[in-house]
Design a protein around this motif. Structure first.
Motif, short mmCIF file in Angstrom:
data_model
loop_
_atom_site.label_atom_id
_atom_site.label_comp_id
_atom_site.label_asym_id
_atom_site.label_seq_id
_atom_site.Cartn_x
_atom_site.Cartn_y
_atom_site.Cartn_z
N ILE A 1 -13.20 -33.52 -11.03
CA ILE A 1 -13.01 -32.10 -11.37
C ILE A 1 -13.32 -31.93 -12.87
N GLN A 2 -14.07 -30.88 -13.22
CA GLN A 2 -14.41 -30.67 -14.63
C GLN A 2 -13.42 -29.73 -15.27
N VAL A 3 -13.22 -29.90 -16.60
CA VAL A 3 -12.33 -28.98 -17.32
C VAL A 3 -12.96 -27.59 -17.33
N PHE A 4 -14.26 -27.54 -17.61
CA PHE A 4 -14.95 -26.26 -17.62
C PHE A 4 -15.87 -26.19 -16.39
N PRO A 5 -16.05 -25.00 -15.83
CA PRO A 5 -16.93 -24.90 -14.66
C PRO A 5 -18.34 -25.40 -15.00
N LYS A 6 -19.00 -26.02 -13.99
CA LYS A 6 -20.31 -26.62 -14.22
C LYS A 6 -21.32 -25.58 -14.74
N ARG A 7 -21.25 -24.38 -14.17
CA ARG A 7 -22.22 -23.35 -14.58
C ARG A 7 -22.06 -22.99 -16.05
N ALA A 8 -20.78 -22.89 -16.48
CA ALA A 8 -20.53 -22.55 -17.89
C ALA A 8 -21.05 -23.66 -18.80
N GLU B 1 -23.44 -25.81 -18.18
CA GLU B 1 -24.91 -25.78 -18.17
C GLU B 1 -25.43 -24.66 -19.06
N PHE B 2 -24.77 -23.51 -18.99
CA PHE B 2 -25.17 -22.35 -19.79
C PHE B 2 -25.11 -22.71 -21.29
N PHE B 3 -23.97 -23.31 -21.69
CA PHE B 3 -23.81 -23.69 -23.10
C PHE B 3 -24.81 -24.78 -23.48
N ARG B 4 -25.00 -25.74 -22.56
CA ARG B 4 -25.91 -26.86 -22.87
C ARG B 4 -27.30 -26.31 -23.18
#
Ligand code: HEM
Length: 307
Positions: free
Chosen positions: A14-21, A23-26
């Motif tokens: 489980i990630q602390v931040f959602p995967k989409r968020a 990826e967006f920041f990355r």
């Protein structure tokens, strides 16, 4: 809980931040670094500082303004490490995300609780509006930086908000070597904190302890007036943490909250109405401080004294 949730999260992927968020920041950070490097763009921001640090060009700053407010934390006197650290794009991304999440939710949470307390305490709100109006009338309807920092009652109200409702209600420290806390009672042994233990520091519990703050549930900015603030027991007021890993953004956070309320209270009276939950119940479903039923307040245009 936070420590446990990290290991449970890792175990189940489980990630602390959602995967989409993430990826967006990355993508934003990576594109930004590439574009700046390719076109030699310089912007006075965090990404630029981290890029400079990567090239070994960043020097620690000294000095600074110490009038930002009672709650502001001291910068650590510990010399920055001279150890060479290679900063990858991934490190820069992690720092950018940390700044975003550490800075955004905390300030909006503190401001929301402050609005709630002002709505429930009209006398305090009125006194604060009088201070704001008086400063504005001396500066052609504006509040310059120096004037904002000199507003004593505003600082008291913000300090009391962060006492009663610290957006980060606990922090933690990893013990890196065995440490014996000596006993204050000669008949008892000290308490050994073992290497590897994670110690939680419960700010919320300390700041609501009647031993240090009588009638702790009462919202009382006078706890932080000139006479009383010197009586605050060291280590019992920690909204921005303490020591070398204290909050890096405390001054900026205080400035944001103070300037937002100068604008808001110059124009509006904040009042409760039938949807406002009194007394407020905190949500048990979130890791951060949030009311169970949200913040419901009314903003009424001020009739007099506003500017
Ligand atoms: C009212 C607003 C805020 C509150 C209550 C708050 C509180 C805290 C606390 C309690 C910590 C942990 C300190 C410790 O363990 O000793 C922390 C860390 C941190 N805060 Fe804030 N914070 C706020 C706003 C901000 C802002 C505006 C920024 C950035 C501009 C920021 C950036 C950080 C960072 C980067 C850390 C990690 C520091 C480190 O690990 O060395 N915070 N904050």
């Amino acid at each position: 809980m936070t420590q446990m949730s990290k290991s449970v999260g890792n175990l189940f992927g489980i990630q602390v931040f959602p995967k989409r968020a993430t990826e967006f920041f990355r993508r934003i950070v990576k594109d930004n670094i590439e574009k700046r490097e390719a076109e030699g763009i310089v912007r006075p921001d965090l990404i630029h500082l981290l890029m400079e640090a990567r090239k070994g060009k960043l020097k620690p700053e000294s000095g600074g303004d110490n009038r930002e407010g009672f709650a502001a934390v001291e910068e650590s006197q510990i010399e920055p490490s001279r150890k060479e650290v290679e900063l990858s794009d991934e490190h820069i991304l992690a720092q950018a995300m940390l700044f975003f999440f550490a800075a955004f939710d905390t300030v909006s949470t503190a401001a929301s609780f402050m609005a709630y307390e002002l709505a429930l305490n009209p006398d305090i709100q009125k006194k604060l509006q009088e201070e704001i109006d008086s400063v504005k009338s001396k500066h052609d309807g504006t509040i310059p930086y120096d004037a904002l920092l000199s507003m004593k009652y505003l600082d008291q109200v913000v300090s009391e908000t962060l006492r009663k409702w610290p957006p980060n209600f606990e922090t933690d420290r990893l013990c890196v070597k065995d440490y014996l806390i000596p006993s204050t009672n000669p008949d008892e042994k000290g308490f050994l904190v073992k290497k590897g233990i994670v110690a939680l520091v419960p700010m919320m519990a300390l700041q609501r302890d009647p031993q240090y703050y009588p009638e702790p549930d009462r919202f009382d900015p006078e706890r932080f007036n000139d006479e009383n603030k010197s009586k605050v027991v060291p280590g019992t007021y920690l909204p921005f943490g303490m020591g070398p890993r204290n909050c890096i953004g405390s001054r900026f956070a205080l400035l944001e909250i103070k300037s937002v309320f100068c604008h808001l209270l110059g124009k509006f009276d904040i009042t409760p109405y039938d949807k406002t939950e009194i007394p407020m119940k905190l949500s048990s479903k979130h890791f951060n401080m949030q009311p169970e039923k949200g913040f419901w307040l009314r903003f009424n245009l001020r009739k007099e004294g506003s500017s």
